[in-house]
Write a protein that holds these residues in place. Structure first.
Motif, PDB file in Angstrom:
ATOM      1  N   ARG A   1       0.693 -37.151 -15.326  1.00  0.00           N
ATOM      2  CA  ARG A   1       2.084 -36.688 -15.200  1.00  0.00           C
ATOM      3  C   ARG A   1       2.211 -35.244 -15.718  1.00  0.00           C
ATOM      4  NH1 ARG A   1       7.713 -39.446 -17.113  1.00  0.00           N
ATOM      5  NH2 ARG A   1       7.209 -40.680 -15.307  1.00  0.00           N
ATOM      6  N   LEU A   2       1.660 -34.966 -16.895  1.00  0.00           N
ATOM      7  CA  LEU A   2       1.758 -33.602 -17.434  1.00  0.00           C
ATOM      8  C   LEU A   2       1.034 -32.596 -16.542  1.00  0.00           C
ATOM      9  CD1 LEU A   2       1.455 -33.723 -21.343  1.00  0.00           C
ATOM     10  CD2 LEU A   2       3.472 -33.859 -19.902  1.00  0.00           C
ATOM     11  N   LYS A   3      -0.095 -33.028 -15.959  1.00  0.00           N
ATOM     12  CA  LYS A   3      -0.844 -32.125 -15.075  1.00  0.00           C
ATOM     13  C   LYS A   3      -0.025 -31.794 -13.828  1.00  0.00           C
ATOM     14  CE  LYS A   3      -5.271 -31.517 -12.755  1.00  0.00           C
ATOM     15  NZ  LYS A   3      -6.555 -32.136 -12.367  1.00  0.00           N
ATOM     16  N   LYS A   4       0.635 -32.810 -13.251  1.00  0.00           N
ATOM     17  CA  LYS A   4       1.487 -32.571 -12.073  1.00  0.00           C
ATOM     18  C   LYS A   4       2.624 -31.616 -12.421  1.00  0.00           C
ATOM     19  CE  LYS A   4       0.596 -36.942  -9.732  1.00  0.00           C
ATOM     20  NZ  LYS A   4       1.040 -38.334  -9.675  1.00  0.00           N
TER      21      LYS A   4
ATOM     22  N   LEU B   1       4.887 -26.051 -11.995  1.00  0.00           N
ATOM     23  CA  LEU B   1       5.320 -24.772 -12.588  1.00  0.00           C
ATOM     24  C   LEU B   1       4.528 -23.608 -12.009  1.00  0.00           C
ATOM     25  CD1 LEU B   1       5.796 -25.724 -16.360  1.00  0.00           C
ATOM     26  CD2 LEU B   1       7.585 -25.014 -14.764  1.00  0.00           C
ATOM     27  N   ILE B   2       3.219 -23.809 -11.802  1.00  0.00           N
ATOM     28  CA  ILE B   2       2.367 -22.758 -11.215  1.00  0.00           C
ATOM     29  C   ILE B   2       2.844 -22.432  -9.801  1.00  0.00           C
ATOM     30  CG2 ILE B   2       0.045 -22.323 -10.284  1.00  0.00           C
ATOM     31  CD1 ILE B   2      -1.075 -23.693 -12.784  1.00  0.00           C
TER      32      ILE B   2
ATOM     33  N   ASP C   1       5.922 -20.356  -9.966  1.00  0.00           N
ATOM     34  CA  ASP C   1       5.591 -18.959 -10.323  1.00  0.00           C
ATOM     35  C   ASP C   1       5.028 -18.208  -9.132  1.00  0.00           C
ATOM     36  OD1 ASP C   1       6.428 -19.293 -12.898  1.00  0.00           O
ATOM     37  OD2 ASP C   1       4.431 -19.608 -13.754  1.00  0.00           O
ATOM     38  N   GLU C   2       4.216 -18.894  -8.323  1.00  0.00           N
ATOM     39  CA  GLU C   2       3.626 -18.257  -7.146  1.00  0.00           C
ATOM     40  C   GLU C   2       4.708 -17.775  -6.185  1.00  0.00           C
ATOM     41  OE1 GLU C   2       1.113 -21.259  -5.546  1.00  0.00           O
ATOM     42  OE2 GLU C   2      -0.343 -21.123  -7.172  1.00  0.00           O
ATOM     43  N   GLU C   3       5.718 -18.604  -5.999  1.00  0.00           N
ATOM     44  CA  GLU C   3       6.814 -18.235  -5.093  1.00  0.00           C
ATOM     45  C   GLU C   3       7.540 -16.995  -5.611  1.00  0.00           C
ATOM     46  OE1 GLU C   3       9.433 -21.478  -4.197  1.00  0.00           O
ATOM     47  OE2 GLU C   3       7.770 -22.793  -3.628  1.00  0.00           O
ATOM     48  N   GLU C   4       7.643 -16.905  -6.934  1.00  0.00           N
ATOM     49  CA  GLU C   4       8.363 -15.784  -7.544  1.00  0.00           C
ATOM     50  C   GLU C   4       7.541 -14.491  -7.505  1.00  0.00           C
ATOM     51  OE1 GLU C   4      10.223 -15.415 -11.818  1.00  0.00           O
ATOM     52  OE2 GLU C   4      10.783 -17.327 -10.927  1.00  0.00           O
ATOM     53  N   THR C   5       6.219 -14.610  -7.783  1.00  0.00           N
ATOM     54  CA  THR C   5       5.378 -13.413  -7.931  1.00  0.00           C
ATOM     55  C   THR C   5       4.586 -13.072  -6.677  1.00  0.00           C
ATOM     56  OG1 THR C   5       3.534 -14.747  -8.774  1.00  0.00           O
ATOM     57  CG2 THR C   5       5.078 -13.865 -10.400  1.00  0.00           C
ATOM     58  N   GLY C   6       4.416 -14.075  -5.789  1.00  0.00           N
ATOM     59  CA  GLY C   6       3.594 -13.832  -4.606  1.00  0.00           C
ATOM     60  C   GLY C   6       2.110 -14.004  -4.856  1.00  0.00           C
TER      61      GLY C   6
END
Length: 254
Positions: free
Chosen positions: A69-72, A77-78, A81-86
């Motif tokens: 669960r924590l890994k998912k 979250l990653i 972040d990808e959507e935000e930073t590209g």
């Protein structure tokens, strides 16, 4: 091994397994932040996959459920972040412990429980998280890959902290078991049914999990339970419908 000797880890998660005569297999997870209990982060688990009294399998299931669960959550979250930073990294970088993981995992038990937990962490690629077992009998600390346990002085602040985490996980597991025992008492009205007996009662509770669910069951569903074919199912249905509602089952948190 130095991770817990010099200063308390930021967050410790402690696990304990509790069985009541092999009937209820439950687990607790407590969380300590900077050496203090963080009760809002506690979790409790009712086993889903373990049959019979098998503490190692219970520990494996609990650790698997908690950290998958924590890994998912970390992977989600990653992706955000990808959507935000590209910047695109589809998975957690190898060997990196995600921010949401504890700094130390404490297993209540010796080598067997520790290895069961470590095996699940390895499968999740999270075996870089420091993990230890604290065995009750001599307060020995088991470390991954080391056959001889570590014994700290009983005056050691580190050992006292580990004992506090272990004792709290034990208390929390026992509290959950006590709640389940109360639930079992609420199910004792089944004892009033003529010809019930322990075997039939156990079969019913195994099948329906609670009296509340049993009361909602159809005649056909009751008849599926061993020992309740034909007229016995019909009599039980009438018996239950004549009784007032019992409290609903206690919900688990994970």
């Amino acid at each position: 091994g130095d991770v817990y000797k010099r200063q308390p880890p930021g967050r410790i998660e402690g696990f304990d397994i509790s069985n009541i005569s092999g009937t209820f297999a439950v687990a607790s997870m407590v969380s300590f932040k900077d050496g203090r209990p963080d009760r809002s982060s506690y979790r409790r688990f009712k086993m889903k996959s373990v049959v019979g009294q098998d503490d190692f399998a219970c520990m494996a299931e609990t650790v698997r459920r908690r950290y998958s669960r924590l890994k998912k959550e970390a992977e989600a979250l990653i992706e955000a972040d990808e959507e935000e930073t590209g910047i695109t990294e589809t998975m957690l970088p190898g060997g990196v412990i995600p921010e949401n993981m504890p700094k130390l995992i404490l297993i209540d038990g010796g080598k067997g429980q520790l290895n069961a937990a470590l095996h699940e962490l390895k499968k999740l690629g999270l075996d870089r998280i420091p993990i230890i077992g604290l065995a009750k009998e001599f307060e020995e600390i088991y470390l991954p890959g080391k056959s001889i346990p570590l014994r700290l002085s009983h005056h050691s602040g580190a050992l006292k902290l580990l004992q506090r985490v272990r004792d709290e996980s034990h208390r929390f597991a026992n509290t959950y078991n006590a709640q389940l025992r109360l639930k079992k008492i609420s199910e004792s009205l089944l004892d009033e049914f003529p010809g019930m007996g322990d075997t039939r009662k156990t079969a019913l509770l195994k099948h329906f999990k609670s009296v509340q669910k049993l009361k909602l069951a159809s005649l056909e569903e009751i008849a599926e339970v061993p020992g309740f074919g034909g007229k016995m199912a019909e009599k039980l249905k009438i018996f239950l419908s004549a009784r007032t509602a019992v409290p609903s089952a206690i919900n688990t948190e994970e």
